[in-house]
Design an enzyme around this catalytic site. Structure first.
Site, PDB file in Angstrom:
ATOM      1  N   SER A  67      39.848 114.536  40.529  1.00 40.50           N
ATOM      2  CA  SER A  67      38.567 114.097  41.085  1.00 40.50           C
ATOM      3  C   SER A  67      37.682 115.280  41.454  1.00 40.50           C
ATOM      4  O   SER A  67      38.148 116.417  41.578  1.00 40.50           O
ATOM      5  CB  SER A  67      38.795 113.246  42.326  1.00 40.50           C
ATOM      6  OG  SER A  67      39.771 112.266  42.079  1.00 40.50           O
TER       7      SER A  67
HETATM    8  N1  SAH Z   1      44.281 112.382  43.310  1.00 39.53           N
HETATM    9  C1  SAH Z   1      44.326 112.833  41.938  1.00 39.53           C
HETATM   10  C2  SAH Z   1      43.368 112.104  41.029  1.00 39.53           C
HETATM   11  C3  SAH Z   1      43.769 110.709  40.827  1.00 39.53           C
HETATM   12  S1  SAH Z   1      43.175 109.959  39.332  1.00 39.53           S
HETATM   13  C4  SAH Z   1      44.118 114.318  41.832  1.00 39.53           C
HETATM   14  O1  SAH Z   1      43.920 114.979  42.862  1.00 39.53           O
HETATM   15  O2  SAH Z   1      44.191 114.839  40.726  1.00 39.53           O
HETATM   16  C5  SAH Z   1      43.923 108.395  39.517  1.00 39.53           C
HETATM   17  C6  SAH Z   1      45.420 108.385  39.257  1.00 39.53           C
HETATM   18  O3  SAH Z   1      45.897 107.115  39.650  1.00 39.53           O
HETATM   19  C7  SAH Z   1      45.800 108.554  37.791  1.00 39.53           C
HETATM   20  O4  SAH Z   1      46.711 109.601  37.661  1.00 39.53           O
HETATM   21  C8  SAH Z   1      46.447 107.216  37.435  1.00 39.53           C
HETATM   22  O5  SAH Z   1      47.492 107.326  36.492  1.00 39.53           O
HETATM   23  C9  SAH Z   1      46.951 106.760  38.790  1.00 39.53           C
HETATM   24  N2  SAH Z   1      47.217 105.322  38.953  1.00 39.53           N
HETATM   25  C10 SAH Z   1      46.508 104.265  38.482  1.00 39.53           C
HETATM   26  N3  SAH Z   1      47.086 103.113  38.872  1.00 39.53           N
HETATM   27  C11 SAH Z   1      48.182 103.450  39.617  1.00 39.53           C
HETATM   28  C12 SAH Z   1      49.192 102.717  40.322  1.00 39.53           C
HETATM   29  N4  SAH Z   1      49.212 101.376  40.353  1.00 39.53           N
HETATM   30  N5  SAH Z   1      50.140 103.405  40.966  1.00 39.53           N
HETATM   31  C13 SAH Z   1      50.159 104.760  40.976  1.00 39.53           C
HETATM   32  N6  SAH Z   1      49.237 105.511  40.338  1.00 39.53           N
HETATM   33  C14 SAH Z   1      48.262 104.867  39.675  1.00 39.53           C
END
Ligand code: SAH
Length: 223
Positions: A67
């Site tokens: 992000s």
């Molecule tokens: N906080 C992260 C960015 C997150 S992007 C950073 O600092 O890089 C969103 C993430 O959520 C992705 O990796 C995606 O695979 C994950 N995601 C989506 N649905 C999810 C779920 N139900 N449980 C766990 N992770 C999930």
């Protein structure tokens, strides 16, 4: 955290990122310090390292992104952590936000749905010398029962509603920060549990990838 060990050619870039966050309205000194101490370049693909300290989101593979720092700063400020909390993060992605959280809380459990991302995040966290972060693979819309209750839950993916298991795994006085998807727009919400009741605040528009899981969206993006 032992970033001092790293041949730190990125220190100047990091200081510039912190200045940028300050200009974008991030005021919490502990949050700014966490950004100043966390090597974001270790959490982005090598080919993108020259942009690691720009205030932008970047692709990290598997169709996911790390992000934008300003957005993560807003999240972290909204959590209002004091340092003693147990935190659950949903959506480890690159692991960068988990590393930031490790500076601001006592312990962090971070749940990632995609095993390949969880593995890479673990490696980056270790390389950065981060301690106090447990990365687990699973559907984070179910929370993570073994370590519950949590004082703070941060959801880094957009959901149609607040997943019920997260509410039940939240400690009294605890808060959840989560982007809620309504039609084409997403709004960041803070949900606080007080006396068993939930207080909800709206914190403005954001843009996140979908939370995919039992209490989120299905893989084709439908609730
Ligand atoms: N906080 C992260 C960015 C997150 S992007 C950073 O600092 O890089 C969103 C993430 O959520 C992705 O990796 C995606 O695979 C994950 N995601 C989506 N649905 C999810 C779920 N139900 N449980 C766990 N992770 C999930």
């Amino acid at each position: 955290m032992a970033t001092g060990r790293l041949a730190d050619t990125y220190g100047g870039y990091r200081a510039r990122l912190v200045e940028c966050l300050r200009q974008n309205g991030i005021r919490d000194l502990a949050v700014l310090r966490a950004f100043g101490e966390t090597p974001r370049h270790l959490f982005v693909p090598e080919a993108l390292r020259s942009r690691a300290y720009d205030d932008v989101s970047l692709p990290i593979g598997s169709g996911q992104t790390i992000s934008q720092p300003t957005t993560q700063g807003r999240y972290l400020e909204a959590l209002g952590l004091q340092g003693h909390e147990r935190v659950l993060e949903i959506g480890t992605g690159s692991g960068y936000q988990a590393a930031l959280l490790s500076h601001l809380a006592q312990m962090v459990v971070s749940v990632e749905r995609l095993p390949e991302l969880a593995t890479r995040a673990r490696q980056a966290l270790d390389q950065a010398g981060t301690t106090g972060v447990m990365v687990v693979v699973g559907d984070g819309s179910l929370g993570w029962r073994p370590e519950a209750p949590y004082d703070a839950i941060l959801v880094a993916a957009a959901s149609p509603h607040v997943p019920r298991p997260l509410v039940s795994q939240l400690a009294e006085g605890g808060r959840i920060i989560i982007p809620i998807q309504r039609d084409q727009a997403q709004e960041l919400r803070r949900v606080t549990k007080r006396g068993g009741e939930l207080e909800e605040e709206r914190l403005g528009e954001v843009q996140f990838l979908p939370l995919i899981g039992k209490h989120g969206f299905s893989t084709n993006g439908i609730e």
